[in-house]
Structures are given as C-alpha cells and as structure tokens.
Motif scaffolding. Structure first.
Motif: not given
Ligand code: MG
Ligand code: ADP
Length: 687
Positions: A549, A288, A384-385, A318
C-alpha cells in the motif's frame, strides 16, 4: 442404460469379485466411480502406417498380428509378435506378460499404441482389437490415465468406466437446460463422458468447465443458506445515498470499473443487511478512492468509519492520501498512544470516544483498532490488504450491538478470499481497469556480477532527476533487517548491510539515502516517512514493510534484493509501489541464486504484469498454503473448479443469483458428488 445411482454390480463386466474389490475401496455406485476422474490423458490418437513409423513417436498402428509367441530367457518370459499392415511389418515385444498372447486368439485387426525404439521394435505396446467408431478404449484416442484403485488393473478400470459412460443417461431439469446448456456449457451427461473419454483436448476443458460450474453453484447455494442465517442474527445501520453527487468533487475522474464498484458498495450500504464485501483490484487500480467514497456516504449520516491497515506507516499513508482526495473528511490516525490514553478507565474511555466522535470520523490504524470497536461504533469497517491478518481478527466486530458493514480491500486474488466468497457470504467487487496513462513497470532480472552497474545506473537517474528538478525516488527492498536474521542464507541481503554498501558507493554523489525498518524507534520511523513524503530522501533502503500500500508518487525505481525469497504475488505488490504518477518506472530483481527454476520463475515475472496470472503461477508452483503461510482448509475439497478462475466463479455466481432471486429449486443430479456441501455437512467458516 445406467443412471448415476446404479450400483456397480449392475455394470456389464463387473462380476462379484470385482464388485467386492470396488466395495473395499468404498465404491459402490456409478456416481462414485465417475468421480474417479483421470489424472491425465495420453494422446494415442496419432494413426500412422507402418512404413511411416519414426523412432520415439507415440503413435497408433492398425493391422494383423502375425506369429505371436511366448518364450523364456532365463527366468524372464518374453512375448513377441509381428504387426503387419499394407505398408509393412514391425516387431512387437513384451516382458512377463503372457496374457497378451491370449488376446491374439481373436481374429481381425488390432490397434497397437507405442513407440518404435532404435532397434526397430515396439516394446510393451498397448494392444486392443479393432472396434467400431468411438469404441476404442486403450488405443487410437486420447486415453484416460487414472490413479490406481487398489487391486483393480488399470485396463479393467478403464474398460468399466468406458462401459458406464457409453450407457449413461442423466436427466437434467428444464432450468439447467435453459440456463446452462444454452449458455454454451455442455450438459452433464456429455461432460462426464468427455472428461473420461474425451474426443479432443478442447472437450476436456469444456467438460471440466461444466462440472466446475455445477460444483461452484452447489457451493454458493450452500453459502447462501449460511448467509441467510447470519443475516437473521445481526442488523446493520442503513445509510441512504446522499442527495448531492459526491463523485464530482474528486480530483480525478473515476475509471468505469471504480464507478461500478462505488455503485455496488454504496447501494449495499443502504440495506439493513450488513455488507460483507471484498473489493479486489490490482495494485494501483485505485481502491482507496472507492473506499473513501463509501466512508463519505456513511459519515454523511453521522456515523464513524474504521480503516484497518497492516502497519502503522500505512495507516499514516492512508490518512494522508485520503485527505488529499477528500479534504473535508475528518480523519484520525489511531496510534498505540491513543490506545494507552483511552484504556485507563471505562469512564475515561467513553469521554475520549465522545470527544473523538463529535464529528463523524474515519479512524485509521492497525488492528489495535479492532479491540476498541465499541468505542468507535463504526457504521463501516474497512480492512486494507486482508491477507496480512489472521482470519479470527475479523470476528472482533461481531460483539457489537449493530453489525458494521464490512469492506475488505485486496490486490491479491487470494484463494482464501475466493473461498470466502463462495463459502462465507462475501460479495465481490472487482476493479479490473487501471487509471488511464499507466505504463507497465519495466522489469529486469540482474545477475550479481552486474549489481554494481545497476546501482550506478540508479545513481545516474536520481542525479539527472535533481538536475531536471523532476522528483524521482528509488526503493531498495531487502528481505531481512540485519545479517544475523538468516544465518542459513549467508548471502541473503539484509537492509543494514545493503544500506552501508550503498552509502559507501554513493558517498561522492548528491543522493540522499535513508534506512527504514520495523525495529527502528517509532519516532525515527515516522521521521523518515515524513522525509520520504517531503521528497527529502532519494533512495530508501527498507524491508517489505512497504510492500502493502505505500503510495509514493515520485517512486520510479524499485530494487528487490534476494528476489528469489519472495513469491510472485509479493513481488507484484512491491512492483506496484513505483510508477504511480504515470511515469515510466523500473523494477530490478537481484539474485545470487544460480538455480534454473529460480531464474525461470523470476524471468516469468519480468514478462508478466497481470497480478492475477502471477498469483495463479504461484499457486501452481507452490500451492496455496505455501503462498499465504497457512494451510488452506477446504481447498482440497474442490474436485473440478479452480479458485483462480474468477471468470467461471462469476458465471456461477450470476447463475446462483438468478436461482435465488427467482426462488428456483435447483437440485443437481450430481448432488451426491457434492454431498459434502449439503446442508448438514460441516463447513469450515471463517467468520
Ligand atoms: Mg492500497
Ligand atoms: P491501490 O488500489 O493499490 O490501493 P490507490 O488507491 O493507492 O491504489 O491508488 C493509486 C494512485 O492512483 C493514487 O495516487 C490515487 O490517488 C490514484 N488514482 C486512483 N484512482 C484514480 C483515477 N481514476 N484516475 C487517476 N488517478 C487515480
């Protein structure tokens, strides 16, 4: 001497009949037959004297054949002989194999490979006349075992391949010699010889490495050609590095790996060529912060960024954690609400966008963001991911006037992504180092009869944490929301059920429980998330929604119900949710399964803390398609290389970079082998 392009008809021992048989199997050249690599090897190299024979051991004996004979017992023909060396004699026996007797017409020593049975006989041994050093084909060595080619006897195939590799010459250019061979790799000629008739197990590995390297270089070069084409179609905005050093303002010192990744990413942002980069780092490695620094660079030039997350909860998460690291950054969480508001009319849409983008903003939200990219006009788009997304969604960006730079964050060494690395213009940054002070999560497999004890122990820990005023939280992950979801698996844990059970169990304690799952109202979900972060919840029962996450610094214990239902890579993701503030953390796997393979797999997980290794194990056990839910197109195309061998892939990449930067013409002698990666071959592309 044979070359790769020699026709099989030229090979000694291939007569017209055999040539025709090969041709029927679409094999006409040396090149093609050499690709028929062994499935495995049988170690017949252990040589012993007859006096030292032990029952059941695969060995090779050398001696003279005495009194071979052929007789019948009912309809069955039986062949027998005696093998004698200086130390003794042993009986050999075959069934329905009269040809074997004919072989004994030649005089001299024979090698015999087989196992002695408890009746002092070796049944169906492999025999071969004695040859000079290195000449043995079927016995006395590591013997290649091939998948069968229709109508070609296994022994014949082995003999022909031995003839080929014994007389094979391959001319490699000086570049390959200079850069590949001097770097510890075998030359191609020896690699092909060793992969068919290895001198040792170690040689097999070394040979395969070289062939894999060759294959990967071919693939990457092809991808490079595609990349060139792609670049010529799109341009991205350039974002020069800011003058002031951004790193100094962070609340922690970046690890060296993070610094290197930041360097790689921010450097690429200064180019007009759009970045398409993968940031790979194990759970908790700090992706991050790296992504945030990239955003800062882009935003310092007045452009927006978008961060796409798999779930809404993660979007909020996030936004919060980014805000902690970058307090001055303008961050907006995009919800479905925002989507509705802005979708009314085009004019209104633009107004909202205008409004939103007065200050450069980082928009964080689920993939819904992708439908609105023309509003946000991001200079940098972060996923993300990635393995949570369909590949098609990535192409949503490409309708834009300007191509955003793309950064994909992932904790899983996804074969598909490596595929993309090679096929499809992705560059790779790897965070291969954890922030200092992280302790491995202690992982235990708990049988169902100990389940109650496990939950009591957790209650104790959470209670003690209250007393000590040191915040600690526990997560309980259930594969399903309610029991009806999976009727076929009656004992599978469902979140609602487990929540009820724990509530009852903990009713006399001071432990605060909560339930969170995707079918709850959005508002209720949000409420719980807030409570969770405010540490008003001690134990959360949830579905794998938190898998990717979620960053709860106080999370100390994670319980995974019906753990057998998760892949190792997923379990590792879940385990990464705890111990994130450096505290000793625990992962408890619960299972009702009694199957040995399940227990083995989970036990293996308890021992292994390396995400990459776990993904490899998943791959070996279940195949890539299985792990990621889709058929992995293209995976089968690899002959020698392995998608999880990052080290070799990195080496191939480095070599290719050199070839490209120095404008070297690289023509592999194995070009035909890799013809499918050549210019006109159809290659499945994701983007
Ligand atoms: Mg992460
Ligand atoms: P992931 O790579 O799994 O996405 P995160 O980026 O969420 O990991 O980082 C995990 C935790 O570690 C966060 O709380 C983050 O603030 C912290 N962190 C990241 N980098 C460092 C560092 N260099 N030193 C200390 N803590 C760090």
């Amino acid at each position: 001497m044979y070359s790769l392009s020699s026709t099989l008809s030229r090979i000694k021992g291939v007569g017209p009949a055999l040539e025709a048989t090969f041709a029927q199997n679409e094999l006409t050249t040396v090149n093609e037959l050499l690709l028929h690599i062994p499935l495995r090897y049988e170690d017949r190299s252990a040589r012993v004297n007859i006096a030292d024979l032990k029952v059941g051991e695969l060995v090779t004996l050398t001696g003279k054949i005495l009194s071979p004979r052929n007789f019948y017992k009912g309809r069955r023909s039986i062949q027998s002989a005696t093998l004698a060396d200086e130390t003794g004699k042993v009986k050999l026996m075959w069934f329905n194999n009269p040809h074997v007797i004919e072989r004994f017409r030649v005089t001299g020593n024979f090698l015999v490979s087989g196992k002695l049975n408890d009746k002092k006989t070796i049944i169906q041994p492999t025999v071969e006349s004695f040859k000079e050093e290195g000449g043995q084909i079927h016995t006395g060595r590591l013997v290649p075992i091939y998948s069968s080619i229709k109508d070609v006897p296994a022994g014949t195939l082995r003999k022909i391949l031995k003839e080929i590799v014994d007389h094979l010459t391959i001319h490699e250019d000086s570049f390959a010699n200079e850069h590949v061979v001097t770097n510890g790799f075998l030359n191609l000629e020896d690699s092909l010889k060793q992969i068919h008739f290895p001198e040792s197990e170690a040689q097999i590995t070394i040979a395969r490495e070289r062939l894999a390297l060759e294959e990967l270089v071919q693939l990457i070069l092809h991808s490079h050609r595609l990349k060139e084409q792609w670049k010529s179609l799109h341009q991205a905005t350039t974002f020069p590095k800011p003058k002031t050093e951004l790193l100094n303002k962070l609340p922690f010192e970046l690890t060296n790996a993070q610094k290197r990744c930041v360097q790689e990413i921010t450097h690429e942002l200064t180019h007009e060529e759009p970045m398409n980069r993968l940031l790979l780092g194990d759970v908790g490695s700090g992706k991050t912060a790296v992504a945030g620094l990239a955003c800062q660079q882009v935003m310092s030039h007045g452009a927006n960024c978008c961060l796409v997350t798999p779930t809404q909860i993660l979007a909020e998460q996030h936004a919060q954690s980014l805000h902690k690291i970058f307090p001055e950054m303008q961050i907006e969480v995009v919800t479905s609400q925002t989507t509705k508001q802005t979708a009314k009319s085009k004019k209104e849409k633009e107004d909202v966008a205008q409004n939103m983008t007065k200050r450069p903003t980082l928009f964080v939200g689920t993939h819904a963001i992708l439908t609105r990219l023309e509003l946000f006009k991001p200079g940098l788009l972060i996923y993300d991911e990635q393995h949570r997304f369909g590949v098609q969604q990535r192409s949503a960006a490409f309708g834009l006037e300007r191509q955003p730079h793309i950064l994909t964050l992932t904790a899983t060494p996804i074969p598909r992504t490596l595929l993309l690395t090679i096929f499809s213009h992705l560059s790779l940054s790897v965070i291969d180092e954890m922030p200092a002070g992280r302790k491995p999560v202690e992982t235990r497999l708990v049988e169902m009869d100990q389940r109650g004890k496990a939950y009591d122990w957790i209650a104790q820990i959470l209670h003690t944490a209250h007393l000590n005023k040191s915040p600690s939280q526990a997560l309980v992950i259930c594969p399903f929301i309610d029991p009806s979801e999976e009727k076929a698996f009656e004992d599978v844990a469902a979140a609602t059920q487990v929540f009820a059970e724990i509530t009852k169990r903990y009713q006399k304690t001071d432990i605060k429980l909560a339930l969170l799952h995707g079918r709850m109202k959005k508002k209720a979900q949000q409420e719980i998330t807030t409570q969770l972060f405010a540490q008003n919840v001690d134990l959360l029962v949830t579905t794998p929604i938190v898998e990717v996450g979620l960053d709860l610094p106080a999370a100390k214990i994670i319980v995974i119900e019906a753990a057998e239902r998760f892949g190792l890579a997923s379990l590792h993701q879940l385990r990464g949710r705890v111990g994130r503030a450096g505290q000793q953390a625990y992962c408890i796997l619960l299972t009702t399964s009694k199957a040995d393979n399940v227990k083995d797999r989970l036990a293996q997980f308890c021992e292994t803390h390396d995400g990459l290794k776990l993904a490899e194990q998943d791959l070996q056990r279940r195949g890539a398609g299985d792990i990621f839910g889709t058929q992995q197109h293209g995976l089968d195309q690899l002959l020698f290389a392995n998608w999880t061998n990052l080290d070799l892939i990195t080496k191939a990449k480095r070599l290719t970079d050199h070839i490209i930067s120095q404008n070297i013409t690289w023509k592999s002698p194995l070009e035909k082998i890799f013809a499918k990666y050549s210019e006109d071959a159809e290659i499945p592309l994701a983007n």
